[in-house]
Design a protein around this motif. Structure first.
Motif, PDB file in Angstrom:
ATOM      1  N   GLY A   1     -28.144  36.820 -25.304  1.00  0.00           N
ATOM      2  CA  GLY A   1     -28.502  36.649 -26.698  1.00  0.00           C
ATOM      3  C   GLY A   1     -27.905  35.417 -27.349  1.00  0.00           C
ATOM      4  N   HIS A   2     -27.325  34.530 -26.561  1.00  0.00           N
ATOM      5  CA  HIS A   2     -26.745  33.300 -27.112  1.00  0.00           C
ATOM      6  C   HIS A   2     -27.824  32.265 -27.419  1.00  0.00           C
ATOM      7  CE1 HIS A   2     -22.963  35.083 -26.053  1.00  0.00           C
ATOM      8  NE2 HIS A   2     -23.312  35.137 -24.768  1.00  0.00           N
ATOM      9  N   THR A   3     -28.921  32.323 -26.681  1.00  0.00           N
ATOM     10  CA  THR A   3     -30.111  31.530 -26.983  1.00  0.00           C
ATOM     11  C   THR A   3     -31.304  32.476 -27.005  1.00  0.00           C
ATOM     12  OG1 THR A   3     -30.337  30.996 -24.624  1.00  0.00           O
ATOM     13  CG2 THR A   3     -29.270  29.346 -26.032  1.00  0.00           C
ATOM     14  N   ASP A   4     -32.387  32.027 -27.607  1.00  0.00           N
ATOM     15  CA  ASP A   4     -33.546  32.901 -27.782  1.00  0.00           C
ATOM     16  C   ASP A   4     -34.491  32.915 -26.593  1.00  0.00           C
ATOM     17  OD1 ASP A   4     -32.824  33.537 -30.479  1.00  0.00           O
ATOM     18  OD2 ASP A   4     -33.636  31.596 -31.112  1.00  0.00           O
ATOM     19  N   ALA A   5     -34.621  31.762 -25.930  1.00  0.00           N
ATOM     20  CA  ALA A   5     -35.681  31.628 -24.926  1.00  0.00           C
ATOM     21  C   ALA A   5     -35.307  30.600 -23.880  1.00  0.00           C
ATOM     22  CB  ALA A   5     -36.981  31.218 -25.625  1.00  0.00           C
ATOM     23  N   THR A   6     -36.085  30.600 -22.806  1.00  0.00           N
ATOM     24  CA  THR A   6     -36.021  29.514 -21.836  1.00  0.00           C
ATOM     25  C   THR A   6     -37.385  29.356 -21.186  1.00  0.00           C
ATOM     26  OG1 THR A   6     -34.828  28.565 -19.942  1.00  0.00           O
ATOM     27  CG2 THR A   6     -35.243  30.921 -19.864  1.00  0.00           C
ATOM     28  N   LEU A   7     -37.692  28.132 -20.810  1.00  0.00           N
ATOM     29  CA  LEU A   7     -38.877  27.836 -20.000  1.00  0.00           C
ATOM     30  C   LEU A   7     -38.331  27.427 -18.645  1.00  0.00           C
ATOM     31  CD1 LEU A   7     -41.944  27.516 -19.861  1.00  0.00           C
ATOM     32  CD2 LEU A   7     -41.677  25.168 -20.651  1.00  0.00           C
ATOM     33  N   ILE A   8     -38.664  28.181 -17.614  1.00  0.00           N
ATOM     34  CA  ILE A   8     -37.921  28.093 -16.366  1.00  0.00           C
ATOM     35  C   ILE A   8     -38.816  28.448 -15.192  1.00  0.00           C
ATOM     36  CG2 ILE A   8     -37.162  30.510 -16.420  1.00  0.00           C
ATOM     37  CD1 ILE A   8     -34.352  29.514 -15.614  1.00  0.00           C
ATOM     38  N   THR A   9     -38.412  28.068 -14.002  1.00  0.00           N
ATOM     39  CA  THR A   9     -39.153  28.455 -12.798  1.00  0.00           C
ATOM     40  C   THR A   9     -39.249  29.967 -12.724  1.00  0.00           C
ATOM     41  OG1 THR A   9     -38.372  26.502 -11.646  1.00  0.00           O
ATOM     42  CG2 THR A   9     -39.213  28.292 -10.291  1.00  0.00           C
ATOM     43  N   LEU A  10     -40.442  30.468 -12.497  1.00  0.00           N
ATOM     44  CA  LEU A  10     -40.679  31.910 -12.516  1.00  0.00           C
ATOM     45  C   LEU A  10     -39.737  32.671 -11.590  1.00  0.00           C
ATOM     46  CD1 LEU A  10     -44.035  33.717 -12.785  1.00  0.00           C
ATOM     47  CD2 LEU A  10     -42.548  34.333 -10.901  1.00  0.00           C
ATOM     48  N   ALA A  11     -39.496  32.123 -10.412  1.00  0.00           N
ATOM     49  CA  ALA A  11     -38.665  32.827  -9.433  1.00  0.00           C
ATOM     50  C   ALA A  11     -37.237  33.070  -9.912  1.00  0.00           C
ATOM     51  CB  ALA A  11     -38.638  32.046  -8.120  1.00  0.00           C
ATOM     52  N   ALA A  12     -36.793  32.310 -10.916  1.00  0.00           N
ATOM     53  CA  ALA A  12     -35.424  32.462 -11.403  1.00  0.00           C
ATOM     54  C   ALA A  12     -35.250  33.707 -12.263  1.00  0.00           C
ATOM     55  CB  ALA A  12     -35.006  31.224 -12.203  1.00  0.00           C
ATOM     56  N   VAL A  13     -36.345  34.229 -12.830  1.00  0.00           N
ATOM     57  CA  VAL A  13     -36.210  35.327 -13.802  1.00  0.00           C
ATOM     58  C   VAL A  13     -37.085  36.536 -13.504  1.00  0.00           C
ATOM     59  CG1 VAL A  13     -35.494  33.778 -15.660  1.00  0.00           C
ATOM     60  CG2 VAL A  13     -37.941  34.228 -15.319  1.00  0.00           C
ATOM     61  N   THR A  14     -37.747  36.532 -12.354  1.00  0.00           N
ATOM     62  CA  THR A  14     -38.672  37.629 -12.029  1.00  0.00           C
ATOM     63  C   THR A  14     -38.013  38.993 -12.176  1.00  0.00           C
ATOM     64  OG1 THR A  14     -39.743  36.162 -10.436  1.00  0.00           O
ATOM     65  CG2 THR A  14     -40.277  38.501 -10.293  1.00  0.00           C
ATOM     66  N   GLU A  15     -36.829  39.154 -11.600  1.00  0.00           N
ATOM     67  CA  GLU A  15     -36.161  40.460 -11.623  1.00  0.00           C
ATOM     68  C   GLU A  15     -35.813  40.895 -13.037  1.00  0.00           C
ATOM     69  OE1 GLU A  15     -31.864  40.140 -10.173  1.00  0.00           O
ATOM     70  OE2 GLU A  15     -32.703  38.223  -9.494  1.00  0.00           O
ATOM     71  N   TYR A  16     -35.461  39.949 -13.901  1.00  0.00           N
ATOM     72  CA  TYR A  16     -35.095  40.290 -15.275  1.00  0.00           C
ATOM     73  C   TYR A  16     -36.316  40.691 -16.095  1.00  0.00           C
ATOM     74  CZ  TYR A  16     -30.779  37.956 -13.893  1.00  0.00           C
ATOM     75  OH  TYR A  16     -29.637  37.599 -13.241  1.00  0.00           O
ATOM     76  N   VAL A  17     -37.454  40.061 -15.835  1.00  0.00           N
ATOM     77  CA  VAL A  17     -38.687  40.434 -16.522  1.00  0.00           C
ATOM     78  C   VAL A  17     -39.110  41.828 -16.095  1.00  0.00           C
ATOM     79  CG1 VAL A  17     -41.146  39.898 -16.788  1.00  0.00           C
ATOM     80  CG2 VAL A  17     -39.450  38.047 -16.815  1.00  0.00           C
ATOM     81  N   ARG A  18     -39.049  42.100 -14.808  1.00  0.00           N
ATOM     82  CA  ARG A  18     -39.439  43.428 -14.317  1.00  0.00           C
ATOM     83  C   ARG A  18     -38.541  44.525 -14.875  1.00  0.00           C
ATOM     84  NH1 ARG A  18     -40.148  41.429  -8.059  1.00  0.00           N
ATOM     85  NH2 ARG A  18     -42.294  40.664  -8.232  1.00  0.00           N
ATOM     86  N   ALA A  19     -37.267  44.191 -15.082  1.00  0.00           N
ATOM     87  CA  ALA A  19     -36.309  45.176 -15.595  1.00  0.00           C
ATOM     88  C   ALA A  19     -36.366  45.311 -17.110  1.00  0.00           C
ATOM     89  CB  ALA A  19     -34.900  44.796 -15.164  1.00  0.00           C
ATOM     90  N   GLY A  20     -37.175  44.484 -17.772  1.00  0.00           N
ATOM     91  CA  GLY A  20     -37.282  44.548 -19.219  1.00  0.00           C
ATOM     92  C   GLY A  20     -36.158  43.844 -19.958  1.00  0.00           C
TER      93      GLY A  20
END
Length: 331
Positions: free
Chosen positions: A205-224
Motif C-alpha cells: 500500500g505504499h504505492t497505488d499501482a505498477t505496470l509490470i511484466t505479467l509473470a512478476a505478479v501472476t500469483e498475487y493477482v490470482r490470490a486477490g
C-alpha cells in the motif's frame, strides 16, 4: 510530483551492432564447444531479485545446471536501468562463462542514454527466450476496479495515482507514456531498481499501482492481493485469461509486447554461442519448464542468435519514435 525525463540523443550504433555481432566472433573447433562448460557459469540479471527476469533466469539456471553438470549462478546487479549489470558482462572474458539476461532494455537504453559505459559492440545475441505482456495492477484498497476507472481518476486528478516503475525508461515507462499521450491520464512515477521491489510496495500500500511484466505478479493477482486492470498486448494471457487487453478496455490498437533473452560478451566463439542457444532451447522445450513459464505468464520464444539480432533491429525505430514523442530520457 511526477518525474519527467527529457529526450536526449539516439545511440543507434549499439542496436545496429547486434545485427552483425554474431558474425564477428571467432570460431572454435567443435571439440572445444563440446567440453563447454567445464566450470561454473554466471548469468547476470541487471535488476533486483524477485521480478520476472529473476524468476525466468533462476528457472532456466536450475535446469541448465542439471544439463551441464556445472553450477549456473544467478547474480543480481541492479542499477542505472540495467546498465551497471550489463557493463559487468561487457567487460567479462568472452568465453561463455558470463552471460547477460536482458530484453528490450538494451534497445531502450541505447536510445535514452547520452552515453553508455560499454562499447556499441559489447554483446553477442544468444537467444530470445520468452515474450510476455506488461500488466497494469493496483492495490485493491485504491477502489479502482477497471482500466476505465483508472484512466478517469488519472485524468480528473493528475498525478494522484502513484505508479511504481520497475526501472526508469523501461518498457513499462514507455508503455505508460504512450497511454498518457493517447488519453491525457497522468500519474506520479516512482522509480524502482526492478519489478520485485516495485511489486512489494504496491502490495504494502505504499504505492497505488505498477505496470509490470505479467509473470512478476501472476500469483498475487490470482490470490486477490493485486487487482489486474489490463494487459498491454493485443492478446490476452492464458495465465490470466479474464484480464482484458488495453485495446479491449478502451485504447483501440494499443499493443506493447516485451521479451527477455540472453547475451554473451562480444568475441565469444560462435560455436559456444550456438551451444548455449541449443541448450537453452532444449530446456525451454521440456514440458515441465514450458508449463511452469506459461503458468507464470511467459510465452516461450526461442530461435537462433540471428533471429534475436533481427528482432533488435526491428524494434529500435518503433521505440525511438515512441520515446521521442513522449519526451522520455535518462540523464
Amino acid at each position: 510530483m511526477q518525474k519527467r525525463f527529457l529526450f536526449r540523443s539516439l545511440s543507434a550504433a549499439l542496436i545496429t551492432s547486434f545485427a552483425t555481432a554474431a558474425l564477428l566472433v571467432p570460431t572454435v573447433y567443435a571439440g572445444e564447444a563440446d567440453v563447454y562448460p567445464n566450470k561454473p557459469v554466471r548469468i547476470v540479471v541487471p535488476v533486483a531479485a524477485g521480478g520476472s527476469a529473476d524468476k525466468l533466469t533462476r528457472t532456466l539456471a536450475d535446469k541448465l545446471s542439471q544439463l551441464w553438470g556445472q553450477s549456473v549462478v544467478v547474480e543480481n546487479i541492479a542499477g542505472a536501468s540495467g546498465t551497471i549489470g550489463a557493463n559487468k558482462v561487457a567487460k567479462a572474458a568472452p568465453d561463455g562463462y558470463t552471460l547477460l539476461q536482458q530484453g528490450e532494455g538494451l534497445t531502450l537504453n541505447a536510445i535514452l542514454f547520452r552515453e553508455l559505459p560499454y562499447d556499441a559492440k559489447a554483446f553477442t545475441p544468444v537467444i530470445k527466450a520468452v515474450v510476455n505482456p506488461q500488466i497494469l495492477v493496483v492495490n485493491p484498497a485504491t477502489g479502482i476496479h477497471n482500466f476505465a476507472e483508472y484512466l478517469a481518476r488519472a485524468k480528473a486528478k493528475p498525478e494522484s495515482i502513484s505508479l511504481g516503475l520497475p526501472g526508469n525508461g523501461g518498457i513499462a515507462h514507455v508503455a505508460h507514456e504512450i497511454i498518457t499521450q493517447e488519453t491525457g491520464a497522468k500519474v506520479n512515477y516512482i522509480p524502482y531498481p526492478g519489478g520485485g521491489p516495485a511489486t512489494l510496495d504496491v502490495l504494502g500500500g505504499h504505492t497505488d499501482a505498477t505496470l509490470i511484466t505479467l509473470a512478476a505478479v501472476t500469483e498475487y493477482v490470482r490470490a486477490g492481493k493485486l487487482r489486474a486492470l489490463a494487459v498491454t498486448t493485443a492478446y490476452r494471457s492464458p495465465a490470466l485469461p479474464d484480464v482484458p487487453t488495453m485495446a479491449e478496455a478502451g485504447l483501440p490498437g494499443f499493443s506493447v509486447e516485451s521479451w527477455q533473452g540472453y547475451f554473451a560478451p562480444s568475441g565469444t566463439p560462435s560455436a559456444i554461442v550456438e551451444k548455449i542457444n541449443r541448450d537453452i532451447q532444449t530446456v525451454l522445450k521440456t514440458p515441465e519448464v514450458r508449463a511452469k513459464l506459461e503458468d507464470m505468464g511467459f510465452k516461450v520464444a526461442g530461435g537462433k542468435p540471428a533471429d534475436l539480432a533481427a528482432s533488435l533491429q526491428t524494434e529500435q525505430p518503433k521505440y525511438a519514435l515512441a520515446i521521442k514523442t513522449a519526451g522520455i530520457s535518462l540523464r
